[in-house]
Design a protein around this motif. Sequence first.
Motif, PDB file in Angstrom:
ATOM      1  N   ILE A  20       0.933  -0.932  -0.087  1.00  0.00           N
ATOM      2  CA  ILE A  20      -0.110   0.140   0.040  1.00  0.00           C
ATOM      3  C   ILE A  20       0.972   1.246   0.004  1.00  0.00           C
ATOM      4  O   ILE A  20       1.905   1.295   0.464  1.00  0.00           O
ATOM      5  N   GLY A  21       0.448   2.381  -0.712  1.00  0.00           N
ATOM      6  CA  GLY A  21       1.329   3.425  -0.574  1.00  0.00           C
ATOM      7  C   GLY A  21       0.730   4.414  -1.483  1.00  0.00           C
ATOM      8  O   GLY A  21      -0.558   4.502  -1.919  1.00  0.00           O
ATOM      9  N   TRP A  22       1.472   5.480  -2.101  1.00  0.00           N
ATOM     10  CA  TRP A  22       1.355   6.825  -2.862  1.00  0.00           C
ATOM     11  C   TRP A  22       1.987   6.934  -3.887  1.00  0.00           C
ATOM     12  O   TRP A  22       3.253   6.656  -3.868  1.00  0.00           O
ATOM     13  N   ASP A  23       1.365   7.008  -4.810  1.00  0.00           N
ATOM     14  CA  ASP A  23       2.100   7.198  -6.307  1.00  0.00           C
ATOM     15  C   ASP A  23       1.717   8.440  -6.885  1.00  0.00           C
ATOM     16  O   ASP A  23       0.828   8.898  -7.293  1.00  0.00           O
ATOM     17  N   ARG A  24       2.736   9.593  -6.641  1.00  0.00           N
ATOM     18  CA  ARG A  24       2.698  10.938  -6.962  1.00  0.00           C
ATOM     19  C   ARG A  24       2.379  11.135  -8.342  1.00  0.00           C
ATOM     20  O   ARG A  24       1.472  11.794  -8.864  1.00  0.00           O
ATOM     21  N   ALA A  74      -7.746   3.765   0.660  1.00  0.00           N
ATOM     22  CA  ALA A  74      -6.701   2.803   0.573  1.00  0.00           C
ATOM     23  C   ALA A  74      -6.423   1.745   1.680  1.00  0.00           C
ATOM     24  O   ALA A  74      -6.484   0.472   1.525  1.00  0.00           O
ATOM     25  N   VAL A  75      -6.626   2.158   2.802  1.00  0.00           N
ATOM     26  CA  VAL A  75      -6.273   1.383   4.151  1.00  0.00           C
ATOM     27  C   VAL A  75      -7.815   0.727   4.109  1.00  0.00           C
ATOM     28  O   VAL A  75      -7.633  -0.549   4.390  1.00  0.00           O
ATOM     29  N   THR A  76      -8.868   1.093   3.803  1.00  0.00           N
ATOM     30  CA  THR A  76     -10.334   0.347   3.825  1.00  0.00           C
ATOM     31  C   THR A  76     -10.015  -0.963   2.822  1.00  0.00           C
ATOM     32  O   THR A  76     -10.436  -2.057   3.396  1.00  0.00           O
ATOM     33  N   ILE A  77      -9.354  -0.736   1.982  1.00  0.00           N
ATOM     34  CA  ILE A  77      -9.269  -1.781   0.833  1.00  0.00           C
ATOM     35  C   ILE A  77      -8.378  -2.704   1.192  1.00  0.00           C
ATOM     36  O   ILE A  77      -8.794  -4.050   1.388  1.00  0.00           O
ATOM     37  N   ALA A  78      -7.012  -2.253   1.797  1.00  0.00           N
ATOM     38  CA  ALA A  78      -6.020  -3.021   2.191  1.00  0.00           C
ATOM     39  C   ALA A  78      -6.496  -4.055   3.563  1.00  0.00           C
ATOM     40  O   ALA A  78      -6.089  -5.166   3.884  1.00  0.00           O
ATOM     41  N   LEU A  96      -3.505  -4.223   9.805  1.00  0.00           N
ATOM     42  CA  LEU A  96      -2.641  -2.945   9.416  1.00  0.00           C
ATOM     43  C   LEU A  96      -2.600  -2.076  10.458  1.00  0.00           C
ATOM     44  O   LEU A  96      -3.404  -2.007  11.690  1.00  0.00           O
ATOM     45  N   PRO A  97      -1.347  -1.485  10.718  1.00  0.00           N
ATOM     46  CA  PRO A  97      -1.127  -0.480  11.853  1.00  0.00           C
ATOM     47  C   PRO A  97      -2.320   0.523  11.975  1.00  0.00           C
ATOM     48  O   PRO A  97      -2.772   1.237  10.878  1.00  0.00           O
ATOM     49  N   ALA A  98      -2.828   0.916  13.150  1.00  0.00           N
ATOM     50  CA  ALA A  98      -3.923   1.796  13.161  1.00  0.00           C
ATOM     51  C   ALA A  98      -3.629   3.231  12.654  1.00  0.00           C
ATOM     52  O   ALA A  98      -4.600   3.993  12.403  1.00  0.00           O
ATOM     53  N   ASP A  99      -2.212   3.721  12.501  1.00  0.00           N
ATOM     54  CA  ASP A  99      -1.741   4.652  12.083  1.00  0.00           C
ATOM     55  C   ASP A  99      -1.438   4.851  10.638  1.00  0.00           C
ATOM     56  O   ASP A  99      -0.837   5.958  10.141  1.00  0.00           O
ATOM     57  N   LEU A 100      -1.690   4.083   9.989  1.00  0.00           N
ATOM     58  CA  LEU A 100      -1.234   3.603   8.598  1.00  0.00           C
ATOM     59  C   LEU A 100      -1.950   4.945   7.732  1.00  0.00           C
ATOM     60  O   LEU A 100      -1.102   5.193   6.643  1.00  0.00           O
TER      61      LEU A 100
END
Length: 104
Positions: free
Chosen positions: A17-21, A60-64, A70-74
Amino acid sequence: MSRHQFPGIEPGTSVSIGWDRPLATFFVQVLRPHPHLEGEDETVAWHGAHPGELTSAAAAVTIASRWADLPADLAITLETDRLMTLGQSDGEAQIAIKRRFFGD
């Protein structure tokens, strides 16, 4: 681009999971070992492959979270990743590939 990897809930599954600028989207990729090709992975899910598809870290976190613990602070980490890229712009190669795939 940022990428954070986590083991999936199912054995052998991994979640990125991440960010694609350049595409201005968060992304989620879920992979597992291919059942018939030794050493190869099979894509189970891939969200955020199109420009602006996932505009919030929370989405994104909801999907993953369907695939991994996942960590709570992701979501905060992902939003920080996004903010750190605000001053960046596309290079020549990124501009060219965007034109090729997405038009002017």
